[in-house]
Design an enzyme around this catalytic site. Structure first.
Site, PDB file in Angstrom:
ATOM      1  N   ARG A 241       0.833  -1.196   0.000  1.00  0.00           N
ATOM      2  CA  ARG A 241       0.000   0.000   0.000  1.00  0.00           C
ATOM      3  C   ARG A 241       0.881   1.265   0.000  1.00  0.00           C
ATOM      4  NH1 ARG A 241      -0.645   4.773   2.520  1.00  0.00           N
ATOM      5  NH2 ARG A 241      -0.265   3.796   4.540  1.00  0.00           N
TER       6      ARG A 241
ATOM      7  N   CYS B 234      11.329   8.314  -3.246  1.00  0.00           N
ATOM      8  CA  CYS B 234      11.045   9.202  -4.365  1.00  0.00           C
ATOM      9  C   CYS B 234      12.239   9.260  -5.309  1.00  0.00           C
ATOM     10  CB  CYS B 234      10.740  10.592  -3.837  1.00  0.00           C
ATOM     11  SG  CYS B 234      10.552  11.805  -5.142  1.00  0.00           S
TER      12      CYS B 234
END
Lengths: 316, 316
Positions: free
Chosen positions: B16, B245
């Site tokens: 998730r 990221c």
């Protein structure tokens, strides 16, 4: 022991532990500019080199020159590693403030690292301390020992805690001013760290020295938290986690100075170090070692919004 | 709450929290194989997806199917995120065992993340709990809330601890079975973590829930040590620190499951997880997301010589 205006002494070992693990040599003038930048960022103690055989570690061949230059930096404690009396003599001649002896608890590691048994290494510390005792007190370097593989060895596996403590006591008897514990192989866990540093203090009192953690398995800062709880006030760290092995990505060297300083200041512990200046010094490493991988999260993420230093005078 | 045969529950959030931060979608069948492999490695609770708008997060569009498949795995608690009542209804229809609500303490973060104020988000929890109360107890999902930005916000900076505690009490009143604290922005430090989790327990007793730490500044495992001392027994983590990221190298997502399990087992805390099997599951991630950067030190360094699990039956 930290100065009065700091709570924790961060002892930078990048120019020694970091650079000795990298095959290429950083040019001497770059080493000096890096050390100056580290001192300007607020680091008060730097291990600038190692007096080992230049044949074995050509990266460290300029140790004498690096020490002499570093001594010109006001307020800086200049530390260098010596594996034996001969190295110590070279360090003393160059004018080190402190000599650091690695003494391995693991017999196999000791022999492969410095070609001596632990007992022979302790004898070298004794002879060095005797030599230092003859030096006028104002010029006399202090001698500290770090017990390598104190938390486990990649060759021998588990290491006896009783044996580590006996070595610590023997090193104090040999004249070492302080004895620290090193997690050379990145085996340590916080429960063990807290237990062993607490015991070290019971056994050798205020001779108990620095914590030296490698971040091999990413556990370095977790171990710092445990060591702080056991009363440790000096931590070795390497800028950029320098010294990671290019053969094993992620198998970094020492804990990263930048991330350690952030941890300590966030916890309200004064280090006297300015993170922006410290992070800026990474550029100098890359000038001297182009393309070298540098580790650390704080340099990439930056400081959180509203971050406040514990160190007075660093905020705003 | 951990089962009797483990001391700490590691709640895997990679499928998730990890996958929602990656623009590419992992194919549904790979997600399922990954979840099966995680369960086989010993993970007992996995957050398998998020019931958000598929328009906003197309990577999560298959959440219903993933939940239905995951429910077939014996002994696994299947958790999914819901940002609101509508998402919760979808999750309940798919058969989740647990619904997890992110409720942000920072007003700015709350509005930008889920387009609701904190009060509106708590109201969604209340309505969901009322809905669940009408479901027969054997089929009724439990509802947990995680207070995002509980330790600071990248937009607002410092967040009031009193406000976080008020929200926790309000969430319990709204019916949440447990309320955890999340370091969404990687701002937390061990002193704050210990203080806030200790206070959370004083304020809401055994409703005090999981610690959810991002490793943005490399402080995640240090914060775990502090949370353990405050009595936290459930930790979220993401395999491979998935969700870093790509624009900011080193700005990883959640703490790395592999490194967390190593930390806990080394400290003598049973997780029930087998590290070799866990590490092997990384291959499945790379099948589904070729070239995706995975974090973690233990997978590279391996286990130390002589390593012993705290979990019975895992040694030799």
């Amino acid at each position: 022991m930290p100065d009065l205006d700091i709570d924790v002494l961060v002892s930078e070992v990048g120019p020694r532990d970091g650079l000795q693990s990298i095959a290429r040599a950083m040019p001497t003038d770059v080493k000096h500019r890096w050390i100056v930048a580290l001192a300007q960022a607020g680091l008060r103690e730097i291990e600038v080199g190692s007096f080992v055989s230049p044949r074995l570690l050509p990266q460290m061949a300029d140790a004498g020159q690096v020490v002499r230059e570093a001594r010109k930096i006001a307020g800086l404690t200049v530390l260098a590693l010596a594996p034996n009396l001969k190295g110590a003599e070279r360090g003393i001649a160059a004018g080190v403030h402190k000599l650091s002896f690695p003494v391995s608890a693991s017999r196999q590691h000791s022999v492969s690292n410095i070609r001596m048994t632990p007992e022979q290494a302790i004898e070298q510390v004794r002879q060095t301390c005797a030599l230092c005792a003859a030096i006028p007190s104002g010029l006399r370097p202090s001698v500290e020992a770090g017990i390598s593989t104190a938390f486990g060895c990649s060759m021998e596996g588990a290491v006896s805690e009783d044996w580590v403590m006996k070595m610590a006591a023997d090193l104090v008897s040999a004249g070492a001013g302080s004895v620290g514990l090193s997690d050379t192989a990145g085996c340590a866990n916080p429960v063990q760290v807290k237990r062993m540093f607490a015991r070290l203090q019971r056994e050798i009192g205020n001779h108990a020295g620095a914590a030296h953690f490698h971040n091999t398995r990413g556990q370095g800062l977790a171990n710092v938290v445990a060591a702080l709880e056991a009363g440790v006030t000096t931590f070795d760290a390497s800028q950029g986690g320098l010294g990671g092995c290019p053969c094993a990505p992620g198998a970094t060297g020492n804990i990263v100075t930048e991330d350690l300083v952030f941890l300590l200041e966030s916890m309200g512990l004064r280090t006297g170090i300015d993170l922006d200046r410290l992070i800026a010094a990474r550029e100098i490493i890359l000038e001297g070692l182009p393309g070298e991988p540098l580790y650390g999260n704080v340099p990439n993420a930056g400081l959180p919004k509203g971050f406040r230093y514990a160190s007075p005078g660093r905020n705003g």
